[in-house]
Write a protein that holds these residues in place. Structure first.
Motif, PDB file in Angstrom:
ATOM      1  N   ARG A   1       0.825  -1.205   0.000  1.00 31.61           N
ATOM      2  CA  ARG A   1       0.000   0.000   0.000  1.00 31.61           C
ATOM      3  C   ARG A   1       0.861   1.258   0.000  1.00 31.61           C
ATOM      4  O   ARG A   1       0.576   2.228  -0.704  1.00 31.61           O
ATOM      5  N   VAL A   2       1.930   1.215   0.767  1.00 32.80           N
ATOM      6  CA  VAL A   2       2.826   2.381   0.804  1.00 32.80           C
ATOM      7  C   VAL A   2       3.589   2.498  -0.515  1.00 32.80           C
ATOM      8  O   VAL A   2       3.831   3.607  -1.011  1.00 32.80           O
ATOM      9  N   LEU A   3       3.935   1.376  -1.103  1.00 33.95           N
ATOM     10  CA  LEU A   3       4.601   1.408  -2.402  1.00 33.95           C
ATOM     11  C   LEU A   3       3.667   1.984  -3.467  1.00 33.95           C
ATOM     12  O   LEU A   3       4.105   2.740  -4.344  1.00 33.95           O
ATOM     13  N   GLU A   4       2.385   1.648  -3.381  1.00 34.23           N
ATOM     14  CA  GLU A   4       1.412   2.218  -4.316  1.00 34.23           C
ATOM     15  C   GLU A   4       1.375   3.734  -4.186  1.00 34.23           C
ATOM     16  O   GLU A   4       1.339   4.462  -5.184  1.00 34.23           O
ATOM     17  N   THR A   5       1.397   4.214  -2.951  1.00 31.84           N
ATOM     18  CA  THR A   5       1.424   5.652  -2.728  1.00 31.84           C
ATOM     19  C   THR A   5       2.719   6.264  -3.244  1.00 31.84           C
ATOM     20  O   THR A   5       2.719   7.349  -3.836  1.00 31.84           O
ATOM     21  N   THR A   6       3.825   5.573  -3.030  1.00 32.80           N
ATOM     22  CA  THR A   6       5.114   6.054  -3.526  1.00 32.80           C
ATOM     23  C   THR A   6       5.089   6.178  -5.041  1.00 32.80           C
ATOM     24  O   THR A   6       5.577   7.157  -5.614  1.00 32.80           O
ATOM     25  N   ASN A   7       4.493   5.197  -5.695  1.00 36.09           N
ATOM     26  CA  ASN A   7       4.378   5.251  -7.149  1.00 36.09           C
ATOM     27  C   ASN A   7       3.498   6.406  -7.590  1.00 36.09           C
ATOM     28  O   ASN A   7       3.792   7.089  -8.575  1.00 36.09           O
ATOM     29  N   GLY A   8       2.396   6.624  -6.866  1.00 34.67           N
ATOM     30  CA  GLY A   8       1.511   7.722  -7.218  1.00 34.67           C
ATOM     31  C   GLY A   8       2.124   9.077  -6.963  1.00 34.67           C
ATOM     32  O   GLY A   8       1.836  10.044  -7.660  1.00 34.67           O
ATOM     33  N   SER A   9       2.987   9.148  -5.985  1.00 27.01           N
ATOM     34  CA  SER A   9       3.589  10.420  -5.610  1.00 27.01           C
ATOM     35  C   SER A   9       4.869  10.721  -6.380  1.00 27.01           C
ATOM     36  O   SER A   9       5.096  11.850  -6.812  1.00 27.01           O
ATOM     37  N   MET A  10       5.724   9.700  -6.544  1.00 31.91           N
ATOM     38  CA  MET A  10       7.029   9.893  -7.183  1.00 31.91           C
ATOM     39  C   MET A  10       7.352   8.729  -8.129  1.00 31.91           C
ATOM     40  O   MET A  10       8.476   8.260  -8.196  1.00 31.91           O
TER      41      MET A  10
END
Length: 678
Positions: free
Chosen positions: A346-355
């Motif tokens: 889930r955090v990796l998904e956010t990382t992908n969406g952010s950067m």
């Protein structure tokens, strides 16, 4: 309204080749996976994929599982190593480097103790502002400021190439504001239970911020009524596929006449958007309704609507109760997912969406060799030649339209692996200890990056997908076909495999993306990417007669009991599959003609033609939870994978010849039912 950061694209009766008694396969296709108890001419998807699907159940934290998903899982594991390495070295990394920013972002997201301790404190200032709204003017100001923060509410806003001048980027404002998947969810009896669950979910989210149960229920009901009104003024998915429904250029003064209670000049100024001559108010009916609602909807209803969506959009970055409730509705209720994904995903998904593009910069260093790019470029060149041949040989198209089609073909721009230039991330500030603040900073930074393009020449170096994305796309306004690095792996692409495997995999994907340039909507854009008609009337009529037959074919596929594929919603992808697979087959024959010995060689008992079609079907192997399938039938322009495996091949005489199928077999569409387009 969600701002989560998340396409994917018989044998004769007596034929029993590829049984488990064969020796271990010597090549890139494991023939032991073939189910010889299923006749290829009857159910080609089952013939190729049934054994694999039976042996690979859907993981509890997934809504579906198949070739795409397995490859995406591999990509996630690679990315996990990259972000964990960046996280462990962030404190000592070069200050301001992408490695440090990615590391801090990921580390802050993995700090569950700090996130749980904060509760919903991060959004309390936003909730307080919502509570202070008193009238329509306050509401309009809140909408404006929310967009400026990178949290768009009520409608969508962004930049894109002008449909009438593809070299210029303009602003687009479009319908939005719904919390359920499509407009149908608000009105059709089929979704009554979903609506009830949605109201309960909204109420529970509100309760988590201290709203009493009775008041939360009241507000939740008002949110559903509010969104139902928006849905009634919104175009359905099928209509939104049409370019004429996505572009309506107006001056600011003309837009103000549609919404006199909403100041567009002030809105653009707050966004930092360079809008002078005008913009696309893409769905006027929606904005006319927005104007009415600004005047007649009570402030308390607007507050409930904004309050819920503020909580919902923040939920993945708040404490555990918010994350769990968000999952309970968005994934369990709507899609049937059994378990929440582990936190690192889930955090990796956010990382992908952010950067995501910054992470892609790290990804390609060790995971996309120059040899893969070179081989992919060769395949694109071969597919391009095959597609040209197919256009030239069309019997139903006049020379005048063919000439325009070939002009468009000549301007295709392929992009492979990763961008020619990388984004500058120097303006983004990320800390090691505040996950929500980091997500907000990234949202605003990315929004500013996109808005800054408005009013300028189109940036043709820009990519719409990151290198680590297992997917591909076509952009009609740039007339480009794009293949990220992560899709250039088995089963799509294998540098060591025979031609049949690669042409049936990535070759068909390349052809598919080229085919989008000539699908029912892509064909409305010319070689320069402008929305103009380059067809004769007779040719367009002939084309639409053929696509209507393809629509009827997919309308006939039953995905769930009583639930059929929508042939109009999936039309573009189905045209892409049919044209792409035909072009890939032509390209394979062109390649084999240069090597007759290879053309006649059987591998593991199968011919090159058979292996070509088998790998096409393997690409689409997989299974899906019924809840997720129902959602996708209403939202996804792609047909279910099992029908993509059989849809295009069943229209190809070459398939029937390869597997010795006969008229009347399920995998043989002939006569009036056979669809031939590109």
């Amino acid at each position: 309204m969600k701002h989560r950061f998340a396409k994917p694209l018989a044998l004769a009766v007596a034929m029993t080749l590829g049984t488990s008694a064969l020796a271990a396969p010597s090549t890139a296709f494991d023939v032991r996976e073939i189910d010889s108890s299923i006749k290829a001419c009857t159910d080609f998807n089952g013939f190729v994929n049934a054994k694999w699907v039976a042996a690979h159940p859907i993981p509890a934290d997934r809504t579906r599982w198949g070739s795409f998903d397995a490859l995406r899982e591999d990509s996630l594991n690679v990315q996990r190593k990259l972000v964990e390495n960046a996280s462990s070295h962030a404190a000592h990394a070069k200050s301001g480097s992408i490695e440090q920013k990615i590391g801090y972002l990921y580390a802050s997201g993995m700090d569950e103790a700090a996130i749980d301790k904060a509760g919903f404190d991060p959004i309390k200032p936003q909730l307080a502002r919502i509570a202070a709204l008193k009238n329509g003017a306050d509401v309009a100001t809140y909408i404006r400021d929310s967009h400026a923060r990178g949290e768009p509410v009520l409608f969508s806003f962004g930049g894109n190439a002008d449909f009438k001048d593809s070299n210029q980027e303009i602003a687009y404002a479009g319908q939005g504001g719904l919390g359920l998947p499509t407009t149908d969810y608000y009105s059709k009896p089929d979704f009554a239970k979903i609506r009830t669950a949605y109201v309960a979910h909204i109420a529970r989210m509100l309760e988590l911020t201290g709203v009493s149960a009775a008041e939360a229920q009241k507000q939740a009901a008002s949110v559903l009524a509010f969104e139902t009104r928006l849905a009634a003024a919104s175009l359905p998915r099928v209509e939104m596929r049409k370019p004429e429904n996505r572009y309506h250029f107006v001056s600011i003064a003309e837009a103000d006449k549609v919404t006199p209670n909403f100041d567009w000049a002030g809105f653009f100024k707050a966004q930092g958007a360079n809008v002078t001559k005008g913009f696309s108010l893409s769905q006027p009916k929606f904005f006319a309704e927005m104007q009415k609602m600004l005047g007649d909807v009570p402030a308390s209803t607007w507050q409930a609507y904004f309050r819920y969506h503020a909580i919902s959009n923040a939920a993945p970055y708040l404490s555990a109760p918010f994350q769990q409730q968000d999952f309970a509705f968005e994934q369990q209720t709507l899609n049937g997912q059994k378990e929440m994904q582990p936190r690192w995903k889930r955090v990796l998904e956010t990382t992908n969406g952010s950067m995501g593009m910054a992470l892609g910069q790290l990804y390609v260093v060790d995971h996309f060799p120059a040899s893969s790019k070179q081989r992919a470029e060769e395949l694109v060149k071969n597919l391009s030649a095959a597609f040209r041949t197919r256009i030239e040989q069309l019997e139903w198209m006049s020379d005048a339209t063919k000439q325009k089609a070939l002009e468009k073909w000549a301007t295709f721009v392929p992009k492979i692996g990763y961008p020619a230039k990388w984004r500058d991330w120097s303006g983004l500030t990320v800390t090691s200890d505040d996950y929500y603040a980091n997500v907000q900073a990234a949202r605003q930074f990315n929004r500013a990056y996109r808005v800054a393009k408005i009013g300028k020449p189109v940036d043709r170096t820009d990519w719409g997908m990151t290198p680590q994305t297992v997917n591909a796309y076509y952009n009609a306004q740039k007339n480009e076909i794009v293949f990220p690095a992560a899709i250039l792996q088995p089963p799509f692409f294998d540098a060591s495999a025979d031609d049949a495997i690669n042409y049936g995999g990535i070759g068909a994907v390349i052809g598919h993306e080229m085919g989008h340039g000539y699908d029912d909507q892509g064909s409305k854009f010319d070689a320069s990417g402008n929305n103009v008609n380059w067809w004769t009337d007779a040719d367009r009529t002939a084309f639409e007669a053929r696509t209507a037959k393809l629509g009827a074919q997919f309308d006939g596929y039953e995905a769930l009991p009583g639930k059929h594929v929508n042939g109009q919603l999936t039309m573009g992808e189905n045209i892409g599959d049919l044209g792409g697979l035909n072009a890939a087959y032509t390209a394979l024959q062109m390649a084999l003609s240069k090597n007759p010995a290879e053309a006649n060689r059987k591998i593991d008992g199968y011919t090159q033609d058979q292996r070509f079609f088998m790998n096409w079907a393997r690409v689409w192997r997989g299974s899906i939870r019924p809840e997720a399938q129902l959602t996708l039938l209403n939202t996804d322009p792609h047909a279910p994978a099992k029908f993509r495996a059989i849809g295009a091949p069943s229209n190809m005489p070459e398939f029937a010849q390869a597997f010795q199928c006969k008229g009347g077999d399920a995998m043989v569409r002939d006569g009036e039912t056979q669809v031939k387009i590109w």
